[in-house]
Design a protein around this motif. Structure first.
Motif, PDB file in Angstrom:
ATOM      1  N   TYR A   1       0.887  -1.075   0.113  1.00  0.00           N
ATOM      2  CA  TYR A   1      -0.008   0.072  -0.031  1.00  0.00           C
ATOM      3  C   TYR A   1       0.898   1.237   0.147  1.00  0.00           C
ATOM      4  O   TYR A   1       2.182   1.164   0.225  1.00  0.00           O
ATOM      5  CB  TYR A   1      -0.749   0.003   1.029  1.00  0.00           C
ATOM      6  CG  TYR A   1      -0.253  -0.137   2.293  1.00  0.00           C
ATOM      7  CD1 TYR A   1       0.503  -1.025   3.154  1.00  0.00           C
ATOM      8  CD2 TYR A   1      -0.002   1.325   3.019  1.00  0.00           C
ATOM      9  CE1 TYR A   1       1.035  -1.084   4.169  1.00  0.00           C
ATOM     10  CE2 TYR A   1       0.902   1.333   4.258  1.00  0.00           C
ATOM     11  CZ  TYR A   1       1.180  -0.010   4.890  1.00  0.00           C
ATOM     12  OH  TYR A   1       2.187   0.313   5.969  1.00  0.00           O
ATOM     13  N   CYS A   2       0.209   2.285  -0.240  1.00  0.00           N
ATOM     14  CA  CYS A   2       1.166   3.388  -0.002  1.00  0.00           C
ATOM     15  C   CYS A   2       0.590   4.140   0.968  1.00  0.00           C
ATOM     16  O   CYS A   2      -0.374   4.697   1.373  1.00  0.00           O
ATOM     17  CB  CYS A   2       0.432   4.540  -1.207  1.00  0.00           C
ATOM     18  SG  CYS A   2       1.128   6.245  -1.163  1.00  0.00           S
ATOM     19  N   PRO A   3       1.890   4.446   1.836  1.00  0.00           N
ATOM     20  CA  PRO A   3       1.617   5.100   3.291  1.00  0.00           C
ATOM     21  C   PRO A   3       0.885   6.382   3.245  1.00  0.00           C
ATOM     22  O   PRO A   3       0.043   6.777   4.187  1.00  0.00           O
ATOM     23  CB  PRO A   3       2.767   5.192   3.972  1.00  0.00           C
ATOM     24  CG  PRO A   3       3.565   4.116   3.157  1.00  0.00           C
ATOM     25  CD  PRO A   3       3.028   4.054   1.955  1.00  0.00           C
ATOM     26  N   ARG A   4       1.450   7.107   2.061  1.00  0.00           N
ATOM     27  CA  ARG A   4       0.868   8.514   2.223  1.00  0.00           C
ATOM     28  C   ARG A   4      -0.527   8.683   1.718  1.00  0.00           C
ATOM     29  O   ARG A   4      -1.377   9.340   2.105  1.00  0.00           O
ATOM     30  CB  ARG A   4       1.584   9.545   1.029  1.00  0.00           C
ATOM     31  CG  ARG A   4       1.469  10.886   1.346  1.00  0.00           C
ATOM     32  CD  ARG A   4       2.541  11.611   0.016  1.00  0.00           C
ATOM     33  NE  ARG A   4       3.723  11.505   0.547  1.00  0.00           N
ATOM     34  CZ  ARG A   4       4.652  11.826  -0.446  1.00  0.00           C
ATOM     35  NH1 ARG A   4       4.393  12.259  -1.684  1.00  0.00           N
ATOM     36  NH2 ARG A   4       6.022  11.800  -0.031  1.00  0.00           N
ATOM     37  N   CYS A   5      -0.876   7.851   0.597  1.00  0.00           N
ATOM     38  CA  CYS A   5      -2.284   8.102   0.008  1.00  0.00           C
ATOM     39  C   CYS A   5      -3.235   7.384   1.318  1.00  0.00           C
ATOM     40  O   CYS A   5      -4.338   7.897   1.383  1.00  0.00           O
ATOM     41  CB  CYS A   5      -2.412   7.207  -1.156  1.00  0.00           C
ATOM     42  SG  CYS A   5      -1.604   7.998  -2.609  1.00  0.00           S
ATOM     43  N   VAL A   6      -2.730   6.308   1.995  1.00  0.00           N
ATOM     44  CA  VAL A   6      -3.831   5.475   3.014  1.00  0.00           C
ATOM     45  C   VAL A   6      -3.853   6.404   4.125  1.00  0.00           C
ATOM     46  O   VAL A   6      -4.959   6.447   4.663  1.00  0.00           O
ATOM     47  CB  VAL A   6      -3.111   4.219   3.209  1.00  0.00           C
ATOM     48  CG1 VAL A   6      -3.789   3.746   4.560  1.00  0.00           C
ATOM     49  CG2 VAL A   6      -3.430   3.276   1.986  1.00  0.00           C
TER      50      VAL A   6
ATOM     51  N   THR B   1       6.621   1.950  -6.663  1.00  0.00           N
ATOM     52  CA  THR B   1       6.362   3.310  -6.015  1.00  0.00           C
ATOM     53  C   THR B   1       4.799   3.744  -6.409  1.00  0.00           C
ATOM     54  O   THR B   1       4.237   3.131  -7.406  1.00  0.00           O
ATOM     55  CB  THR B   1       7.105   4.298  -6.844  1.00  0.00           C
ATOM     56  OG1 THR B   1       7.100   4.209  -8.104  1.00  0.00           O
ATOM     57  CG2 THR B   1       8.474   4.269  -6.307  1.00  0.00           C
ATOM     58  N   CYS B   2       4.266   4.504  -5.804  1.00  0.00           N
ATOM     59  CA  CYS B   2       2.849   5.229  -6.108  1.00  0.00           C
ATOM     60  C   CYS B   2       2.639   5.964  -7.139  1.00  0.00           C
ATOM     61  O   CYS B   2       3.391   6.911  -7.168  1.00  0.00           O
ATOM     62  CB  CYS B   2       2.361   5.873  -4.873  1.00  0.00           C
ATOM     63  SG  CYS B   2       0.647   6.367  -4.886  1.00  0.00           S
ATOM     64  N   GLU B   3       1.801   5.558  -8.289  1.00  0.00           N
ATOM     65  CA  GLU B   3       1.807   6.212  -9.410  1.00  0.00           C
ATOM     66  C   GLU B   3       1.130   7.628  -9.208  1.00  0.00           C
ATOM     67  O   GLU B   3       0.809   8.571 -10.038  1.00  0.00           O
ATOM     68  CB  GLU B   3       1.138   5.733 -10.318  1.00  0.00           C
ATOM     69  CG  GLU B   3       1.856   4.564 -11.081  1.00  0.00           C
ATOM     70  CD  GLU B   3       1.229   3.574 -11.901  1.00  0.00           C
ATOM     71  OE1 GLU B   3       0.109   4.038 -12.672  1.00  0.00           O
ATOM     72  OE2 GLU B   3       1.652   2.474 -12.118  1.00  0.00           O
ATOM     73  N   THR B   4       0.312   7.699  -7.842  1.00  0.00           N
ATOM     74  CA  THR B   4      -0.380   8.857  -7.456  1.00  0.00           C
ATOM     75  C   THR B   4       0.427   9.883  -6.860  1.00  0.00           C
ATOM     76  O   THR B   4       0.426  11.170  -7.200  1.00  0.00           O
ATOM     77  CB  THR B   4      -1.539   8.582  -6.651  1.00  0.00           C
ATOM     78  OG1 THR B   4      -2.501   7.735  -7.365  1.00  0.00           O
ATOM     79  CG2 THR B   4      -2.341   9.981  -6.226  1.00  0.00           C
ATOM     80  N   CYS B   5       1.096   9.643  -6.035  1.00  0.00           N
ATOM     81  CA  CYS B   5       2.112  10.497  -4.997  1.00  0.00           C
ATOM     82  C   CYS B   5       3.635  10.337  -5.391  1.00  0.00           C
ATOM     83  O   CYS B   5       4.355  11.147  -4.990  1.00  0.00           O
ATOM     84  CB  CYS B   5       1.528  10.762  -3.747  1.00  0.00           C
ATOM     85  SG  CYS B   5       2.055   9.024  -2.755  1.00  0.00           S
ATOM     86  N   GLY B   6       3.926   9.362  -5.794  1.00  0.00           N
ATOM     87  CA  GLY B   6       5.399   8.866  -6.017  1.00  0.00           C
ATOM     88  C   GLY B   6       6.231   8.264  -4.911  1.00  0.00           C
ATOM     89  O   GLY B   6       7.260   8.227  -4.938  1.00  0.00           O
TER      90      GLY B   6
HETATM   91 ZN   LIG Z   1       0.254   7.550  -2.984  1.00  0.00          ZN
END
Ligand SMILES: [Zn+2]
Length: 310
Positions: free
Chosen positions: A96-101, A119-124
């Motif tokens: 999971y993406c810690p930042r988006c979650v 890596t997260c394609e939304t926030c990098g």
């Molecule tokens: Zn993210």
């Protein structure tokens, strides 16, 4: 059958997984996921995630309830992807993406479920494994990243030859009990990185990979011969090379590095001298001599040859 559209319809996030969005829709409309699925005509089983889960549904009903087109909904599902035994799409949240979650706790994005996503394609942000490993070397991470790229290319091009080779790498890992067929999407970061690194070696230098695995591993060689009788010749080839590899470093690992540093001896020439030492030891003591005695003699010869150089 047409149904009334849901009163609250938070828009899906970019690349959001259908099951994640349905969960958020249920929350926004103050009902359970099961109740919502019933209303949307999705049945009472598992919330649909894969494109194949949408085979028998009433599209008119679903589209009018959520006010989205069939195409938009289908684009939120996971592809059907088990090619040549390579499972590169996961049916569970292994990362999971810690930042988006942190911003949206119930969010799950599609690409987080793909084996090659790092890596997260939304926030990098670097994606986090469910069970992370703290003591993984930078070298293994770099190799795993290359394996992830190789896997992504093989899947994007659906290249049967490459996918077969990756499938074979996973089978070998599974026969030798150093991984599983599903290791590419394992919740254990270490297991997944090892599998991705193996994909890198397996696609670029398969023989080297087999050689490293078989080094001093008689049981492994036996199990491979049993599991892959059709590849007996390659296994023997790798086995022979791995024996050479064993002779190149006859108990010299500790003193190898200072020599390299002080005299700038390149690894290949150090290996060559080790190999020569091993050959000389064999010619002195005979190939049938005790292995320990051979290694001790080779070690002594190598040490003295280093002494001559310095
Ligand atoms: Zn993210």
């Amino acid at each position: 059958m047409n149904v009334k559209s849901l009163p609250f319809r938070p828009p899906p996030s970019r690349d959001e997984l259908l099951s994640s969005w349905i969960g958020r829709l249920a929350k926004a409309n103050h009902c359970s996921v099961e109740e919502l699925c019933g209303y949307l005509g999705l049945g009472r089983g598992r919330v649909p995630e894969g494109i194949n889960d949408l085979g028998q549904i009433d599209w008119l009903r679903l589209c009018s309830a959520v006010q989205r087109t069939r195409h938009e909904i289908a684009a939120m599902t996971l592809p059907d992807a088990t090619h040549h035994g390579v499972q590169y799409v996961s049916r569970h949240d292994f990362q999971y993406c810690p930042r988006c979650v942190a911003k949206s706790p119930d969010l799950a994005l599609r690409h987080w479920r793909l084996a090659w996503s790092m890596t997260c394609e939304t926030c990098g942000q670097t994606l986090a494994a469910k069970y992370s490993a703290n003591d993984v070397s930078g070298r293994l991470r770099a190799r795993a990243a290359r394996g992830a790229e190789a896997l992504k290319t093989a899947a994007a091009t659906t290249d049967p030859r490459r996918l077969r080779r990756i499938g074979m790498t996973l089978q070998v890992m599974s026969v030798l009990k150093i991984g599983h067929l599903w290791s590419l999407t394992s919740v254990s970061e270490r297991e997944r990185l090892l599998a991705l690194a193996a994909v890198d070696i397996g696609t670029t230098r398969p023989l080297l990979g087999a050689t490293i695995i078989l080094r001093g591993n008689d049981r492994g060689a036996r199990e491979l011969r049993r599991a892959f009788p059709q590849h007996r010749r390659v296994i023997e080839q790798a086995r022979g090379l791995s024996q050479d590899l064993g002779q190149r470093f006859p108990g010299r690992r500790k003193t190898e590095h200072p020599t390299r540093k002080t005299h700038g001896t390149s690894p290949p020439s150090a290996s060559v001298s080790a190999l020569q030492a091993a050959r000389q030891a064999i010619s002195e003591l005979g190939a049938g001599a005790n292995r320990e005695a051979l290694l001790t003699r080779a070690d002594a010869i190598w040490k003295s040859s280093d002494g001559v150089k310095s």
